[in-house]
Enzyme design. Structure first.
Site, short mmCIF file in Angstrom:
data_model
loop_
_atom_site.label_atom_id
_atom_site.label_comp_id
_atom_site.label_asym_id
_atom_site.label_seq_id
_atom_site.Cartn_x
_atom_site.Cartn_y
_atom_site.Cartn_z
CB SER A 21 -0.96 -0.05 1.18
OG SER A 21 -1.97 0.90 1.07
CG ASP A 40 -3.98 -2.55 0.56
OD1 ASP A 40 -3.13 -3.12 1.27
OD2 ASP A 40 -4.15 -1.33 0.55
#
Length: 261
Positions: A49, A163
């Site tokens: 991320s 993610d």
């Protein structure tokens, strides 16, 4: 004429892993600045991320000062815009390619970066972490920031990726996969985890007990996670936490064995 001082070398066996956390990722900039000032140069960089965004810039060879200038100017519109086909997410991350080209002059392949780099994402079919260390940098970053429902998953290498924080927000094992035998781990949620999708499969106590790991834990309390208003404070907190961790572990520091020494 005196001989030229040889350029400092990266340590090919030292890795650094940067956890995710939205705007909290600015704290990574302060950590990297302190490492740079102390001559500590990890040759392997991994992250998920926002940690992958900062890690990619560092792996591309950008200095701590340049990273700070980028962080201070950063806006979410640099990596996402409203999607006109919101089936998979409200925002479209294809603008990431434009941002990378504007910053680096091209969309490089990961394997061509000056430092080894891996962006960690989640395989939505297997629910396992995947380290992306080859191919276009923009594709890897689009995958690692793809928060389900907000940013669309990315099809890459036959996988549907999102993610990495969904399965492990502190994916230090990825640095081991790329060849590190010592790892600096930067965990942004030192005392609390406020985002339900951000998880760590590794207990922090295990990281503390591992002599091959240096754990740096910037404290994010009372700082904004999804706006950029606290970026200067976050960078300062990253510097504080890195300095404290390095000073307190001087006798058993996993980064002592550096390249070129």
């Amino acid at each position: 004429m005196p001989p030229e001082t040889p350029a400092p070398k990266d340590d090919p066996r030292l890795g650094i892993t940067l956890s995710g956390g939205g705007a909290f990722g600015a704290a990574h900039v302060g950590v990297l600045q302190v490492l740079e000032e102390r001559g500590i140069r990890p040759g392997i960089v991994t992250g998920t991320s926002s940690g992958a965004l900062v890690g990619a810039a560092y792996a591309a060879g950008l200095s701590g000062g340049t990273l700070e200038r980028i962080a201070l100017r950063f806006r979410w519109s640099r990596i996402a815009r409203w999607s006109f086909q919101p089936r998979w997410g409200l925002l479209d991350t294809r603008v990431v390619m434009d941002a990378i080209q504007g910053l680096l002059g091209e969309d490089p392949r990961i394997e061509d970066l000056p430092r080894r780099f891996g962006a960690v994402a989640t395989d939505l079919r297997t629910r396992r972490a995947v380290t992306i260390d080859k191919g276009p940098l923009s594709a890897a970053l689009r995958a690692t920031i793809a928060v389900p429902g907000i940013l669309p998953p990315v099809r890459l290498g036959g996988r549907l990726l999102a993610d990495g924080g969904m399965v492990d927000n502190v994916p230090h094992a990825s640095a081991r996969e790329l060849g590190a035998d010592r790892v600096i781990v930067v965990h942004l949620h030192a005392k609390w985890e406020n985002a339900r999708m951000m998880r760590s499969t590794t207990k922090i106590a295990e990281l503390v007990a591992d002599p091959t790991i240096l754990l740096i834990q910037p404290e994010m309390e009372r700082m904004a996670q999804w706006t950029m208003r606290d970026v200067p404070r976050l960078i300062a907190e990253g510097r504080r936490a890195a300095s404290e961790a390095l000073d307190s572990s001087a006798t058993s520091d996993p980064v002592d064995d550096r390249a070129g020494e």
